[in-house]
Design an enzyme around this catalytic site. Structure first.
Site, PDB file in Angstrom:
ATOM      1  N   ARG A   1       1.618 -10.304  -1.318  1.00 34.19           N
ATOM      2  CA  ARG A   1       1.963  -9.076  -2.047  1.00 34.19           C
ATOM      3  C   ARG A   1       2.924  -8.174  -1.278  1.00 34.19           C
ATOM      4  O   ARG A   1       3.512  -7.260  -1.825  1.00 34.19           O
ATOM      5  CB  ARG A   1       0.692  -8.308  -2.430  1.00 34.19           C
ATOM      6  CG  ARG A   1      -0.089  -7.761  -1.268  1.00 34.19           C
ATOM      7  CD  ARG A   1      -1.481  -7.325  -1.681  1.00 34.19           C
ATOM      8  NE  ARG A   1      -1.584  -5.891  -1.856  1.00 34.19           N
ATOM      9  CZ  ARG A   1      -2.737  -5.225  -1.883  1.00 34.19           C
ATOM     10  NH1 ARG A   1      -3.889  -5.871  -1.792  1.00 34.19           N
ATOM     11  NH2 ARG A   1      -2.764  -3.933  -2.038  1.00 34.19           N
TER      12      ARG A   1
ATOM     13  N   HIS B   1       0.821  -1.211   0.000  1.00 34.24           N
ATOM     14  CA  HIS B   1       0.000   0.000   0.000  1.00 34.24           C
ATOM     15  C   HIS B   1       0.851   1.256   0.000  1.00 34.24           C
ATOM     16  O   HIS B   1       0.414   2.304  -0.450  1.00 34.24           O
ATOM     17  CB  HIS B   1      -0.992  -0.022   1.171  1.00 34.24           C
ATOM     18  CG  HIS B   1      -2.140  -0.934   0.879  1.00 34.24           C
ATOM     19  ND1 HIS B   1      -2.166  -2.239   1.293  1.00 34.24           N
ATOM     20  CD2 HIS B   1      -3.257  -0.733   0.147  1.00 34.24           C
ATOM     21  CE1 HIS B   1      -3.264  -2.803   0.838  1.00 34.24           C
ATOM     22  NE2 HIS B   1      -3.947  -1.921   0.146  1.00 34.24           N
TER      23      HIS B   1
ATOM     24  N   ARG C   1     -10.532   4.276  -0.480  1.00 42.00           N
ATOM     25  CA  ARG C   1     -10.050   3.321   0.536  1.00 42.00           C
ATOM     26  C   ARG C   1     -10.321   3.927   1.914  1.00 42.00           C
ATOM     27  O   ARG C   1      -9.460   4.577   2.507  1.00 42.00           O
ATOM     28  CB  ARG C   1      -8.546   3.067   0.365  1.00 42.00           C
ATOM     29  CG  ARG C   1      -8.183   2.207  -0.847  1.00 42.00           C
ATOM     30  CD  ARG C   1      -6.694   1.900  -0.871  1.00 42.00           C
ATOM     31  NE  ARG C   1      -6.346   0.818  -1.770  1.00 42.00           N
ATOM     32  CZ  ARG C   1      -5.954   0.971  -3.046  1.00 42.00           C
ATOM     33  NH1 ARG C   1      -5.872   2.168  -3.568  1.00 42.00           N
ATOM     34  NH2 ARG C   1      -5.657  -0.081  -3.782  1.00 42.00           N
TER      35      ARG C   1
ATOM     36  N   CYS D   1     -10.356  -1.966 -10.029  1.00 46.44           N
ATOM     37  CA  CYS D   1      -9.801  -0.870  -9.216  1.00 46.44           C
ATOM     38  C   CYS D   1      -8.426  -1.221  -8.666  1.00 46.44           C
ATOM     39  O   CYS D   1      -7.809  -0.420  -7.970  1.00 46.44           O
ATOM     40  CB  CYS D   1     -10.748  -0.471  -8.097  1.00 46.44           C
ATOM     41  SG  CYS D   1     -11.014  -1.789  -6.915  1.00 46.44           S
TER      42      CYS D   1
ATOM     43  N   ASN E   1      -5.022  -6.471  -7.114  1.00 50.56           N
ATOM     44  CA  ASN E   1      -3.844  -6.619  -6.229  1.00 50.56           C
ATOM     45  C   ASN E   1      -4.009  -7.867  -5.367  1.00 50.56           C
ATOM     46  O   ASN E   1      -3.115  -8.707  -5.278  1.00 50.56           O
ATOM     47  CB  ASN E   1      -3.689  -5.399  -5.310  1.00 50.56           C
ATOM     48  CG  ASN E   1      -3.719  -4.099  -6.071  1.00 50.56           C
ATOM     49  OD1 ASN E   1      -3.365  -4.072  -7.241  1.00 50.56           O
ATOM     50  ND2 ASN E   1      -4.150  -3.033  -5.430  1.00 50.56           N
TER      51      ASN E   1
ATOM     52  N   ARG F   1     -15.397   2.245  -0.425  1.00 51.83           N
ATOM     53  CA  ARG F   1     -15.176   0.864  -0.024  1.00 51.83           C
ATOM     54  C   ARG F   1     -15.196   0.825   1.506  1.00 51.83           C
ATOM     55  O   ARG F   1     -14.494   1.610   2.154  1.00 51.83           O
ATOM     56  CB  ARG F   1     -13.824   0.372  -0.529  1.00 51.83           C
ATOM     57  CG  ARG F   1     -13.643  -1.041  -0.063  1.00 51.83           C
ATOM     58  CD  ARG F   1     -12.348  -1.674  -0.026  1.00 51.83           C
ATOM     59  NE  ARG F   1     -11.161  -1.001   0.305  1.00 51.83           N
ATOM     60  CZ  ARG F   1      -9.983  -1.351  -0.221  1.00 51.83           C
ATOM     61  NH1 ARG F   1      -9.929  -2.284  -1.144  1.00 51.83           N
ATOM     62  NH2 ARG F   1      -8.884  -0.752   0.153  1.00 51.83           N
TER      63      ARG F   1
HETATM   64  C1  PEP Z   1      -7.010  -4.710  -4.648  1.00 54.59           C
HETATM   65  O1  PEP Z   1      -6.827  -5.648  -3.868  1.00 54.59           O
HETATM   66  O2  PEP Z   1      -6.740  -4.744  -5.858  1.00 54.59           O
HETATM   67  C2  PEP Z   1      -7.574  -3.447  -4.129  1.00 54.59           C
HETATM   68  C3  PEP Z   1      -7.923  -2.472  -4.934  1.00 54.59           C
HETATM   69  O3  PEP Z   1      -7.651  -3.309  -2.781  1.00 54.59           O
HETATM   70  P1  PEP Z   1      -6.353  -2.991  -1.873  1.00 54.59           P
HETATM   71  O4  PEP Z   1      -5.185  -2.758  -2.776  1.00 54.59           O
HETATM   72  O5  PEP Z   1      -6.672  -1.780  -1.067  1.00 54.59           O
HETATM   73  O6  PEP Z   1      -6.240  -4.219  -1.065  1.00 54.59           O
HETATM   74 MG    MG Z   2      -7.713  -5.555  -1.906  1.00 53.79          MG
END
Ligand code: PEP
Ligand code: MG
Length: 539
Positions: A463, A188, A295, A500, A452, A331
């Site tokens: 990740r 993030h 977010r 997204c 993601n 969200r």
């Molecule tokens: C994702 O997982 O692609 C997403 C948009 O949510 P985040 O990156 O905030 O987990």
């Molecule tokens: Mg996510």
């Protein structure tokens, strides 16, 4: 001049001074205070907290490493009560009328220097202990919210690693670039760097101890390099590149106000992702058609308690009003994994990414969820708000959410509080949600694919784990096939699908997504016009 290599997570160039953030280094500011007695009381409370922390550490160490090693924590506890140390702190607060943090830090520094200069080996070694306890006290005084991220002038932030809450607390206008030793492309923090539109390098092999704040540097997000103490020639080249980038950006600005339509007449929505109310400025500046992902968890992190319904209502209302009728998809709370809030006491987990996060927390702590929903519904009358729910894996979860939403609406209705019926969607970011997307499509108004997490869970790749960056392949056929499946299932039910996750901004895939029938792409604001250009040039 020294050239350090890393991995770029946002392409851009910066030239300026570096500011080195060392984790334990709280940049303590000296401020004048009204009441010395209140500051002394704060020191006493910080000491009490430190004593409890040290007691716990002592007990843990006693079990794990034995009495001899655990004894150090007893020594630290005794040091906390050292009369000279405490007297010096009180003296500074009283005579200089300054804040507790400053007094503790400066006494800590001078005492540790004094010990370090002693002849006796044992006494010399105590310098580190003094530093340790004064840092602990300062940390307790500052609480979760350090102002160590307050920079006087725009700087290149150089750190070992940065958590999302640290990144989010920084004043974006004061950051020229981020350069970190650790971090992964999909963290993030990297996402936030892209959001802020600033060059960022991760995985830079550098010795932070050898770097000094104030050194000049060039950060090149195109080559993945940080050049320390650049020559005049290198600086000149960087300045030229900066102005070229500016020119390209100006050309893109000509696309403002134009439609996202291919030469063949196919339209797609281009929205932007945000993490805070102040990001709306970037959204408008880049002419996004709406906000495809707010977010909301960033309202919850970097603080010591839950945001109240009123606080959240004000934030959502402001975003909805500033977007003036354009869609704002909020969200609901997606906390957990790398986005932690100590006050929620989520506990340590073996596998946080596979753990207690997002909707799982909301469904098991419905009061937290309901507070947020009430705030969103109250804000719904001020603009065009939609809600989406993260980390869905089952139909049952959606049904539980619907039940809670119905309760919230009923309560609002009974209290005569106005709200609108808003569009509700789910994020598709687990393989389970993909596989049941036909059933989910019947229950919701839209899907937003979180690539993601979908990539993380599909390829079994954490990740956050920088070692796995070479294996993290969001272009993997499995991920692309899943996206197609979700789009098709939503269309069969007459619903729409957006993306997204960061993949939505991958310019190599824009054509593919349009051809797949993706209805909306929600990306970092700075990417909107770049995507519009590609779409408008598509046959
Ligand atoms: C994702 O997982 O692609 C997403 C948009 O949510 P985040 O990156 O905030 O987990
Ligand atoms: Mg996510």
């Amino acid at each position: 001049m020294e050239c350090l290599k890393g991995k770029s997570v946002y392409k851009g160039i910066a030239l300026g001074k570096i500011s080195v953030l060392k984790k334990s280094d709280y940049v303590v500011k000296r401020t004048k205070v009204e009441s010395a007695e209140e500051e002394i009381e704060r020191v006493n409370q910080a000491k009490e907290a430190a004593c409890n922390q040290l007691q716990k550490l002592y007990e843990k160490a006693l079990k794990e490493v034995g009495e001899a090693s655990a004894a150090i924590f007893e020594v630290h506890q005794m040091m906390l009560d050292d009369a000279d140390f405490n007297e010096a702190i009180e003296n500074i607060i009283r005579t200089q009328e300054v804040n507790a943090e400053y007094a503790v830090a400066s006494v800590g520094d001078s005492f540790s220097e004094m010990f370090a200069s002693m002849d006796d080996d044992y006494m010399r070694a105590r310098a580190a202990d003094i530093k340790d306890i004064s840092e602990r006290l300062v940390k307790n005084l500052v609480g979760g919210e350090t102002d160590s991220m307050d920079f006087e002038e725009p700087v290149i932030v150089v750190a070992d690693d940065l958590t999302p809450s640290e990144t989010v607390q920084m004043d974006k206008d004061k950051i020229l670039a981020f350069v970190t030793v650790h971090g992964s492309t999909n963290s993030h923090t990297a996402i936030l760097a892209r959001m802020m539109n600033i060059p960022a390098l991760i995985g830079v092999d550098m010795n932070l101890e050898a770097l000094k704040s104030g050194m000049e540097a060039v950060v090149d997000g195109f080559t993945g390099e940080m050049i320390l103490e650049p020559t005049e020639e290198v600086k000149c080249t960087a300045l030229t590149k900066i102005s070229e980038e500016e020119e390209k950006r100006n050309l893109l600005l000509e696309l403002k106000g134009k439609e996202n339509v291919t030469l063949g007449g196919k339209k797609i929505e281009l929205y932007a992702n945000i993490g805070s109310v102040s990001d709306v400025g970037y959204v408008l500046e880049n002419d996004a058609g709406g906000i495809g992902l707010f977010r909301s968890e960033f309202l919850y992190i970097g603080r010591n308690d839950l945001p109240s319904e009123e606080e959240q209502f004000q934030a959502y209302k402001q975003v909805a009003q500033n977007m003036a009728g354009k869609k704002v998809i909020i969200r609901t709370l997606d906390i957990g994994a790398d986005k932690q809030a100590d006050y929620l006491d989520l506990g340590e987990e073996e596998n946080p990414a596979l753990g207690y996060r997002a909707i799982r927390i909301c469904l098991s702590q419905p009061e937290i969820f309901k507070t947020q929903l009430r705030a969103i519904f109250r804000a719904s009358t001020y603009g065009n708000i939609s809600i989406m729910y993260p980390m869905i894996t089952s139909v049952e979860e959606v049904k539980k959410i619907q039940k809670i939403v119905a309760e919230v609406k009923k309560e609002l209705y009974e209290c005569d509080i106005p709200y609108k019926d808003v569009e509700e969607g789910v994020m598709i970011e687990t393989p389970a949600a993909v596989m049941i997307s036909d059933e989910l499509a019947e229950l919701v108004d839209f899907f937003s694919i979180g690539t993601n997490d979908l990539t993380q869970y599909t390829l079994a790749i954490d990740r956050q784990n920088e070692k796995l960056d070479p294996f993290y392949n969001p272009h993997h056929k499995a991920v692309l096939k899943m996206i197609q499946m979700v789009v098709d299932n939503s269309h069969k039910a007459g619903k729409w699908t957006g993306i997204c996750g960061e993949l939505g901004a991958d310019l190599e895939l824009t054509e593919t997504f349009v051809r797949m029938g993706v209805d909306e792409l929600s990306v970092a604001p700075s990417m909107v016009l770049k995507l519009r250009k590609i779409i408008r040039e598509m046959k």
